[in-house]
Design a protein around this motif. Structure first.
Motif, PDB file in Angstrom:
ATOM      1  N   SER A   1       0.927  -1.031   0.048  1.00 18.27           N
ATOM      2  CA  SER A   1      -0.066   0.093  -0.012  1.00 18.27           C
ATOM      3  C   SER A   1       0.876   1.267   0.038  1.00 18.27           C
ATOM      4  CB  SER A   1      -0.967  -0.167   1.248  1.00 18.27           C
ATOM      5  OG  SER A   1      -0.364  -0.019   2.523  1.00 18.27           O
ATOM      6  N   VAL A   2       1.890   1.177   0.578  1.00 16.53           N
ATOM      7  CA  VAL A   2       2.873   2.297   0.766  1.00 16.53           C
ATOM      8  C   VAL A   2       3.599   2.625  -0.705  1.00 16.53           C
ATOM      9  CG1 VAL A   2       5.185   3.314   1.566  1.00 16.53           C
ATOM     10  CG2 VAL A   2       3.310   2.479   3.156  1.00 16.53           C
ATOM     11  N   ALA A   3       3.864   1.515  -1.190  1.00 23.68           N
ATOM     12  CA  ALA A   3       4.471   1.667  -2.615  1.00 23.68           C
ATOM     13  C   ALA A   3       3.484   2.198  -3.664  1.00 23.68           C
ATOM     14  CB  ALA A   3       5.133   0.455  -2.917  1.00 23.68           C
ATOM     15  N   ALA A   4       2.186   1.425  -3.492  1.00 20.17           N
ATOM     16  CA  ALA A   4       1.317   1.869  -4.231  1.00 20.17           C
ATOM     17  C   ALA A   4       1.068   3.727  -4.294  1.00 20.17           C
ATOM     18  CB  ALA A   4       0.009   1.359  -4.211  1.00 20.17           C
ATOM     19  N   ALA A   5       0.907   3.995  -2.989  1.00 19.79           N
ATOM     20  CA  ALA A   5       0.570   5.427  -2.720  1.00 19.79           C
ATOM     21  C   ALA A   5       1.800   6.359  -3.254  1.00 19.79           C
ATOM     22  CB  ALA A   5       0.516   5.441  -1.255  1.00 19.79           C
ATOM     23  N   ALA A   6       3.014   5.554  -3.047  1.00 21.49           N
ATOM     24  CA  ALA A   6       4.394   6.584  -3.447  1.00 21.49           C
ATOM     25  C   ALA A   6       4.553   6.568  -4.886  1.00 21.49           C
ATOM     26  CB  ALA A   6       5.438   6.015  -2.730  1.00 21.49           C
ATOM     27  N   LYS A   7       3.843   5.631  -5.665  1.00 16.24           N
ATOM     28  CA  LYS A   7       4.027   5.649  -7.129  1.00 16.24           C
ATOM     29  C   LYS A   7       4.633   6.782  -7.896  1.00 16.24           C
ATOM     30  CE  LYS A   7       2.190   3.362 -11.285  1.00 16.24           C
ATOM     31  NZ  LYS A   7       1.250   2.245 -11.912  1.00 16.24           N
ATOM     32  N   PRO A   8       3.616   7.962  -7.834  1.00 17.43           N
ATOM     33  CA  PRO A   8       3.809   8.757  -8.793  1.00 17.43           C
ATOM     34  C   PRO A   8       5.223   9.745  -8.330  1.00 17.43           C
ATOM     35  CG  PRO A   8       1.567   9.171  -7.495  1.00 17.43           C
ATOM     36  CD  PRO A   8       2.248   8.068  -6.937  1.00 17.43           C
ATOM     37  N   TYR A   9       5.772   9.772  -7.118  1.00 12.66           N
ATOM     38  CA  TYR A   9       6.649  10.609  -6.750  1.00 12.66           C
ATOM     39  C   TYR A   9       8.264  10.114  -6.749  1.00 12.66           C
ATOM     40  CZ  TYR A   9       2.257  11.769  -4.569  1.00 12.66           C
ATOM     41  OH  TYR A   9       0.963  12.154  -4.324  1.00 12.66           O
ATOM     42  N   PRO A  10       8.686   9.051  -6.666  1.00  7.77           N
ATOM     43  CA  PRO A  10      10.057   8.982  -6.887  1.00  7.77           C
ATOM     44  C   PRO A  10      10.567   9.308  -8.362  1.00  7.77           C
ATOM     45  CG  PRO A  10       9.116   6.792  -6.011  1.00  7.77           C
ATOM     46  CD  PRO A  10       7.958   7.606  -6.543  1.00  7.77           C
ATOM     47  N   GLU A  11      11.745  10.046  -8.299  1.00  9.66           N
ATOM     48  CA  GLU A  11      12.436  10.284  -9.416  1.00  9.66           C
ATOM     49  C   GLU A  11      12.801   9.172 -10.325  1.00  9.66           C
ATOM     50  OE1 GLU A  11      12.705  13.338 -10.112  1.00  9.66           O
ATOM     51  OE2 GLU A  11      12.308  13.949  -8.077  1.00  9.66           O
ATOM     52  N   PRO A  12      12.614   9.121 -11.545  1.00  4.80           N
ATOM     53  CA  PRO A  12      12.734   7.954 -12.445  1.00  4.80           C
ATOM     54  C   PRO A  12      13.988   7.096 -12.430  1.00  4.80           C
ATOM     55  CG  PRO A  12      12.397   9.927 -13.699  1.00  4.80           C
ATOM     56  CD  PRO A  12      12.212  10.570 -12.442  1.00  4.80           C
ATOM     57  N   ASP A  13      15.110   7.738 -11.997  1.00  2.00           N
ATOM     58  CA  ASP A  13      16.268   6.966 -11.805  1.00  2.00           C
ATOM     59  C   ASP A  13      16.722   6.870 -10.384  1.00  2.00           C
ATOM     60  OD1 ASP A  13      16.654   9.598 -11.171  1.00  2.00           O
ATOM     61  OD2 ASP A  13      18.662   9.899 -11.940  1.00  2.00           O
ATOM     62  N   ALA A  14      15.715   7.043  -9.475  1.00  3.74           N
ATOM     63  CA  ALA A  14      15.924   6.935  -7.992  1.00  3.74           C
ATOM     64  C   ALA A  14      16.130   5.237  -7.693  1.00  3.74           C
ATOM     65  CB  ALA A  14      14.685   7.441  -7.359  1.00  3.74           C
ATOM     66  N   VAL A  15      17.031   5.090  -6.891  1.00  5.84           N
ATOM     67  CA  VAL A  15      17.243   3.569  -6.401  1.00  5.84           C
ATOM     68  C   VAL A  15      16.112   3.389  -5.371  1.00  5.84           C
ATOM     69  CG1 VAL A  15      18.764   2.178  -5.308  1.00  5.84           C
ATOM     70  CG2 VAL A  15      19.718   3.439  -7.234  1.00  5.84           C
ATOM     71  N   LEU A  16      15.449   2.265  -5.506  1.00 11.53           N
ATOM     72  CA  LEU A  16      14.361   1.904  -4.488  1.00 11.53           C
ATOM     73  C   LEU A  16      14.849   0.796  -3.499  1.00 11.53           C
ATOM     74  CD1 LEU A  16      11.343   1.963  -6.945  1.00 11.53           C
ATOM     75  CD2 LEU A  16      12.276   4.204  -5.598  1.00 11.53           C
ATOM     76  N   ILE A  17      14.929   1.037  -2.216  1.00 11.61           N
ATOM     77  CA  ILE A  17      15.647   0.189  -1.309  1.00 11.61           C
ATOM     78  C   ILE A  17      14.388  -0.201  -0.400  1.00 11.61           C
ATOM     79  CG2 ILE A  17      17.330  -0.108   0.395  1.00 11.61           C
ATOM     80  CD1 ILE A  17      18.433   2.581  -0.500  1.00 11.61           C
ATOM     81  N   SER A  18      14.424  -1.901  -0.330  1.00 10.11           N
ATOM     82  CA  SER A  18      13.513  -2.458   0.799  1.00 10.11           C
ATOM     83  C   SER A  18      14.423  -2.617   1.657  1.00 10.11           C
ATOM     84  CB  SER A  18      12.824  -3.631   0.167  1.00 10.11           C
ATOM     85  OG  SER A  18      12.409  -4.411   1.192  1.00 10.11           O
ATOM     86  N   VAL A  19      13.953  -2.388   3.216  1.00  7.64           N
ATOM     87  CA  VAL A  19      14.595  -3.116   4.366  1.00  7.64           C
ATOM     88  C   VAL A  19      13.692  -3.809   5.138  1.00  7.64           C
ATOM     89  CG1 VAL A  19      16.276  -1.212   4.457  1.00  7.64           C
ATOM     90  CG2 VAL A  19      14.028  -0.839   5.610  1.00  7.64           C
ATOM     91  N   ALA A  20      12.415  -4.128   4.643  1.00  3.73           N
ATOM     92  CA  ALA A  20      11.528  -4.929   5.283  1.00  3.73           C
ATOM     93  C   ALA A  20      11.768  -6.256   5.086  1.00  3.73           C
ATOM     94  CB  ALA A  20      10.159  -4.504   4.713  1.00  3.73           C
ATOM     95  N   LYS A  21      11.440  -7.035   5.933  1.00  7.12           N
ATOM     96  CA  LYS A  21      11.758  -8.558   5.869  1.00  7.12           C
ATOM     97  C   LYS A  21      10.292  -9.479   5.678  1.00  7.12           C
ATOM     98  CE  LYS A  21      16.095  -8.087   8.156  1.00  7.12           C
ATOM     99  NZ  LYS A  21      16.820  -8.087   9.399  1.00  7.12           N
ATOM    100  N   GLY A  22      10.042  -9.811   4.612  1.00  5.58           N
ATOM    101  CA  GLY A  22       8.771 -10.511   4.687  1.00  5.58           C
ATOM    102  C   GLY A  22       8.374 -11.221   3.220  1.00  5.58           C
ATOM    103  N   ILE A  23       7.458 -12.000   3.124  1.00  9.47           N
ATOM    104  CA  ILE A  23       6.997 -12.707   1.878  1.00  9.47           C
ATOM    105  C   ILE A  23       5.455 -12.213   1.690  1.00  9.47           C
ATOM    106  CG2 ILE A  23       6.948 -14.421   0.303  1.00  9.47           C
ATOM    107  CD1 ILE A  23       9.044 -15.825   2.250  1.00  9.47           C
ATOM    108  N   GLU A  24       5.085 -11.973   0.808  1.00  3.97           N
ATOM    109  CA  GLU A  24       3.498 -11.289   0.518  1.00  3.97           C
ATOM    110  C   GLU A  24       2.655 -12.923   0.702  1.00  3.97           C
ATOM    111  OE1 GLU A  24       1.214  -7.731  -1.331  1.00  3.97           O
ATOM    112  OE2 GLU A  24       1.850  -9.596  -2.831  1.00  3.97           O
ATOM    113  N   PRO A  25       1.848 -12.912   1.696  1.00  9.02           N
ATOM    114  CA  PRO A  25       1.098 -14.056   1.762  1.00  9.02           C
ATOM    115  C   PRO A  25       0.370 -14.511   0.476  1.00  9.02           C
ATOM    116  CG  PRO A  25       0.495 -12.540   3.350  1.00  9.02           C
ATOM    117  CD  PRO A  25       1.394 -11.956   2.470  1.00  9.02           C
ATOM    118  N   GLU A  26      -0.202 -13.561  -0.288  1.00  7.18           N
ATOM    119  CA  GLU A  26      -1.119 -14.213  -1.433  1.00  7.18           C
ATOM    120  C   GLU A  26      -0.487 -14.567  -2.679  1.00  7.18           C
ATOM    121  OE1 GLU A  26      -1.237 -11.150  -0.001  1.00  7.18           O
ATOM    122  OE2 GLU A  26      -2.831 -11.274   1.519  1.00  7.18           O
TER     123      GLU A  26
END
Ligand SMILES: NC(=O)c1ccc[n+]([C@@H]2O[C@H](COP(=O)([O-])OP(=O)(O)OC[C@H]3O[C@@H](n4cnc5c(N)ncnc54)[C@H](O)[C@@H]3O)[C@@H](O)[C@H]2O)c1
Length: 331
Positions: free
Chosen positions: A85-110
């Motif tokens: 949900s956070v990534a979907a809400a953020a979708k319009p904003y990161p610069e096209p060349d920004a590096v996107l980093i995940s520090v969360a530890k999980g696997i989506e259940p579905e």
């Protein structure tokens, strides 16, 4: 100097904001929770990091746009259940060349997707912009500058090395690794093994049982990783064994503590309430069980934790059964 946006101001997002600001970068820290932002802004502290003073120059914001615009790196630091949900809400904003980093530890259940895969899908970007940053890294220790090592995993070496340079300092050593999926599976699955180690402690079993669970737990998650095409060496590195040691033995570990409470007779809901912070091992269980079935990989410790959490087997019976299975060779 880089401009960095961090989405998620829990203990890890806040500890990383402090680290990156101290490294000389311009840092904006976004939270979905106004009360959390207010304490950070007015008292320069995070409620769950007692004694840690946050530097004055960090910008706190409730606007994702403000956090992402102009940033060369965007860090996704919420618990795994909020990453999509956070990534979907953020979708319009990161610069096209920004590096996107995940520090969360999980696997989506579905979907059984790892967190960088969820971000890629939600934002609609290619994997060469994504990095998973993972390892044995308690926020409580990083936030007070205790020596720590971590892994920056990316299929694009330039992105992984940018993260390595940006985060490293004289107390944080950052290694790179191209096996992103392996690093992310380690981060999610070792939490379940830490729950098992805690359950054993909570029953009143000793160090021998815990060592057996930790070691054999590592074997089963590496087996799943190998079936999914990951590099076994990743599982025996910092993101695997390293993170499992810290999570299964440390007083800071929520998963270990939640496991202890389960072993002592709490239900999963009671244990989560008592711990008061995210217990990612519980969130990862459905995907771990699903993946082990899909790949036909035996994961007896993970299955035992699942049975305890669902309340279908009591903790003592679950651990005793692990010790009394059919004879095996140690592979
Ligand atoms: N804490 C650590 O030491 C540590 C270290 C490495 C990795 N991690 C990983 O980082 C991730 C975050 O962990 P944490 O320890 O910071 O968790 P936490 O329990 O401290 O974070 C809770 C935070 O989630 C955010 N949040 C709550 N509701 C939300 C919503 N509806 N939408 C968006 N955000 C919301 C809030 O900022 C809240 O403070 C986890 O996946 C964890 O495994 C944590």
């Amino acid at each position: 100097m880089a401009t960095i946006g961090i989405l998620g101001a829990g203990t890890w997002g806040s500890a990383l904001a402090k680290l990156l600001y101290t490294n000389g970068h311009a840092v904006s820290l976004w939270s979905a929770i106004p009360a959390e932002l207010q304490i950070l802004e007015t008292e320069h502290r995070h409620p769950k990091l007692p004694g840690v003073k946050m530097p004055d120059g960090i910008r706190y914001t409730a606007s994702m746009e403000e956090a992402c615009r102009g940033a060369s790196l965007v860090v996704f630091a919420t618990p795994s259940v909020y990453i999509r949900s956070v990534a979907a809400a953020a979708k319009p904003y990161p610069e096209p060349d920004a590096v996107l980093i995940s520090v969360a530890k999980g696997i989506e259940p579905e979907t059984f997707l790892t967190m960088t895969e969820v971000i890629a899908e939600a934002i609609g970007c290619s994997e060469d912009r994504l990095v998973a940053l993972s390892g044995p890294t308690h926020a409580e220790e990083v936030s007070i500058g205790l020596p720590t090592a971590i892994v920056s995993a990316g299929t694009n070496p330039q992105a992984a090395e940018l993260v390595q340079r940006t985060f490293s300092n004289d107390y944080l050593r950052t290694y790179t690794n191209a096996d992103v999926r392996g690093v992310e599976l380690c981060g999610a699955l070792k939490n379940i093994i830490a729950l098992a180690a805690g359950i054993s402690d909570g029953i009143g079993y000793g160090d021998n049982a815990k060592a057996a669970i930790i070691t054999r737990g590592m074997v089963e998650i590496a087996r799943l990783g190998a079936a999914l095409g990951c590099d076994r060496a990743t599982f025996y590195g910092l993101a695997g064994v390293g993170d499992l040691i810290v999570t299964a033995t440390s007083r800071h570990s929520r998963n270990n503590r939640a496991g202890y409470l389960l072993g002592a007779g709490y239900t999963a809901e009671q244990a989560v309430r008592e711990v008061g912070m995210v217990v990612e091992g519980l969130n990862a269980l459905p995907a771990a069980i699903g993946l082990s079935k899909r790949c036909g990989v035996e994961m007896p410790i993970t299955a035992a934790v699942d049975e305890v959490v669902r309340g279908v087997v009591d903790p003592r019976t679950a651990v005793n059964r692990l010790m009394n299975r059919t004879y095996k060779t140690e592979v």
